[in-house]
Design an enzyme around this catalytic site. Sequence first.
Site, PDB file in Angstrom:
ATOM      1  N   HIS A   1     -11.940  -4.731   4.525  1.00  0.00           N
ATOM      2  CA  HIS A   1     -12.413  -4.149   5.745  1.00  0.00           C
ATOM      3  C   HIS A   1     -13.995  -3.004   5.311  1.00  0.00           C
ATOM      4  O   HIS A   1     -13.778  -2.055   4.460  1.00  0.00           O
ATOM      5  CB  HIS A   1     -11.608  -3.102   6.768  1.00  0.00           C
ATOM      6  CG  HIS A   1     -10.632  -4.464   7.259  1.00  0.00           C
ATOM      7  ND1 HIS A   1      -9.770  -3.421   7.837  1.00  0.00           N
ATOM      8  CD2 HIS A   1     -11.195  -5.517   7.597  1.00  0.00           C
ATOM      9  CE1 HIS A   1      -9.519  -4.863   8.757  1.00  0.00           C
ATOM     10  NE2 HIS A   1      -9.730  -5.632   8.400  1.00  0.00           N
TER      11      HIS A   1
ATOM     12  N   ASP B   1     -14.825   0.080   5.916  1.00  0.00           N
ATOM     13  CA  ASP B   1     -14.098   1.065   6.338  1.00  0.00           C
ATOM     14  C   ASP B   1     -12.980   1.996   4.070  1.00  0.00           C
ATOM     15  O   ASP B   1     -13.474   2.102   3.969  1.00  0.00           O
ATOM     16  CB  ASP B   1     -13.846   2.259   7.175  1.00  0.00           C
ATOM     17  CG  ASP B   1     -12.260   1.611   7.013  1.00  0.00           C
ATOM     18  OD1 ASP B   1     -12.793   0.601   6.548  1.00  0.00           O
ATOM     19  OD2 ASP B   1     -11.703   2.487   7.533  1.00  0.00           O
TER      20      ASP B   1
ATOM     21  N   HIS C   1      -1.546  -6.553   7.509  1.00  0.00           N
ATOM     22  CA  HIS C   1      -2.716  -5.666   8.148  1.00  0.00           C
ATOM     23  C   HIS C   1      -4.004  -6.558   8.212  1.00  0.00           C
ATOM     24  O   HIS C   1      -5.174  -7.284   8.790  1.00  0.00           O
ATOM     25  CB  HIS C   1      -3.406  -4.622   7.202  1.00  0.00           C
ATOM     26  CG  HIS C   1      -4.409  -3.800   7.747  1.00  0.00           C
ATOM     27  ND1 HIS C   1      -4.776  -2.854   9.328  1.00  0.00           N
ATOM     28  CD2 HIS C   1      -5.910  -3.566   7.595  1.00  0.00           C
ATOM     29  CE1 HIS C   1      -5.863  -2.881   9.661  1.00  0.00           C
ATOM     30  NE2 HIS C   1      -6.841  -2.775   8.202  1.00  0.00           N
TER      31      HIS C   1
ATOM     32  N   ASP D   1      -3.911   0.041   3.940  1.00  0.00           N
ATOM     33  CA  ASP D   1      -3.751   0.358   5.491  1.00  0.00           C
ATOM     34  C   ASP D   1      -2.680  -0.800   5.598  1.00  0.00           C
ATOM     35  O   ASP D   1      -2.036  -0.848   7.469  1.00  0.00           O
ATOM     36  CB  ASP D   1      -5.035  -0.297   6.290  1.00  0.00           C
ATOM     37  CG  ASP D   1      -5.982   0.593   6.302  1.00  0.00           C
ATOM     38  OD1 ASP D   1      -6.042   1.319   5.913  1.00  0.00           O
ATOM     39  OD2 ASP D   1      -7.177   0.102   6.961  1.00  0.00           O
TER      40      ASP D   1
ATOM     41  N   HIS E   1      -5.772   6.408   5.708  1.00  0.00           N
ATOM     42  CA  HIS E   1      -5.743   7.185   6.668  1.00  0.00           C
ATOM     43  C   HIS E   1      -4.658   8.895   7.696  1.00  0.00           C
ATOM     44  O   HIS E   1      -3.992   8.276   7.472  1.00  0.00           O
ATOM     45  CB  HIS E   1      -6.051   6.280   8.268  1.00  0.00           C
ATOM     46  CG  HIS E   1      -7.202   5.321   7.609  1.00  0.00           C
ATOM     47  ND1 HIS E   1      -8.186   5.787   8.208  1.00  0.00           N
ATOM     48  CD2 HIS E   1      -7.123   3.851   7.211  1.00  0.00           C
ATOM     49  CE1 HIS E   1      -9.123   4.256   8.827  1.00  0.00           C
ATOM     50  NE2 HIS E   1      -8.205   3.693   7.770  1.00  0.00           N
TER      51      HIS E   1
END
Length: 269
Positions: A60, A62, A118, A142, A180
């Site tokens: 991903h 980010d 994920h 994540d 996160h």
Amino acid sequence: MVKNTLMQVWPIPAFDDNYLWCIHDGQSALIVDPGDAAPVLQYLSDHKLTLTGILITHHHADHTGGILALLDVLGSHIPVYGPAHIDIPGRTQAMMEGDQLTIAAPGISFKVFEVPGHTLTHIAYFANMQANVEEPMLFCGDTLFASGCGRLFEGTPTQMSQSLTKFSVLPKNTLVYCTHEYTLSNIRFALAVEPNNANLINWANTASKLREQQLPTLPTTIGQELQVNPFMRCDQAEVIDCALRVSGEKSLPSPAHVLAVIRAWKDRF
């Protein structure tokens, strides 16, 4: 954030709620999931650190968006470790289940886990106790969050359940470096699942105080997550009972079925 005898791990905030973890010994540094190059370059400059490697957990943006800029500024010789079976621009080393990697500076070794859920090709990096690491460390991207788990964008509930099981058997003092700051929202959902969980209630108070002071709630530990994280507790009676109520089913035959119910509920919570 956490200082070991020689090794240090510090969060570099990015975007709204990302942490780009920097592992260093005061001279050489690794960066985990650099979604943005600018704060990484600033941190390295401020602390006079030399970047010697980049660890990527999944594709991903980010988590990968800063790779090429870092290589452009600091040198294309820097190794970039990331999941195999998917194209990640800048990656030089494709990592799979069971791979071992040792990075001489800052002097740390990792075991790689494949942890789909994920994403289908998500991996995690586990550093067990070493001469310069006081406690085991897990960089899990994540997949696992403090009091939560990642949304199932590509994988299945069964895959996520199996991935979390890999984590559940790690030493309980393993420091868990998620990427996160989702903790408070995860706790609100966890309390809806297990309102009578005393460990979770205490953790909610502690986490709230940390965030009031603008401090990270991370790292957490495997032992902590086994006590407060509903997605790590899908074999516990209160979590199962909640999933049965939410789903209207008479039985849920496995922890993966329980996880499927509560993850779908979390998506709309």
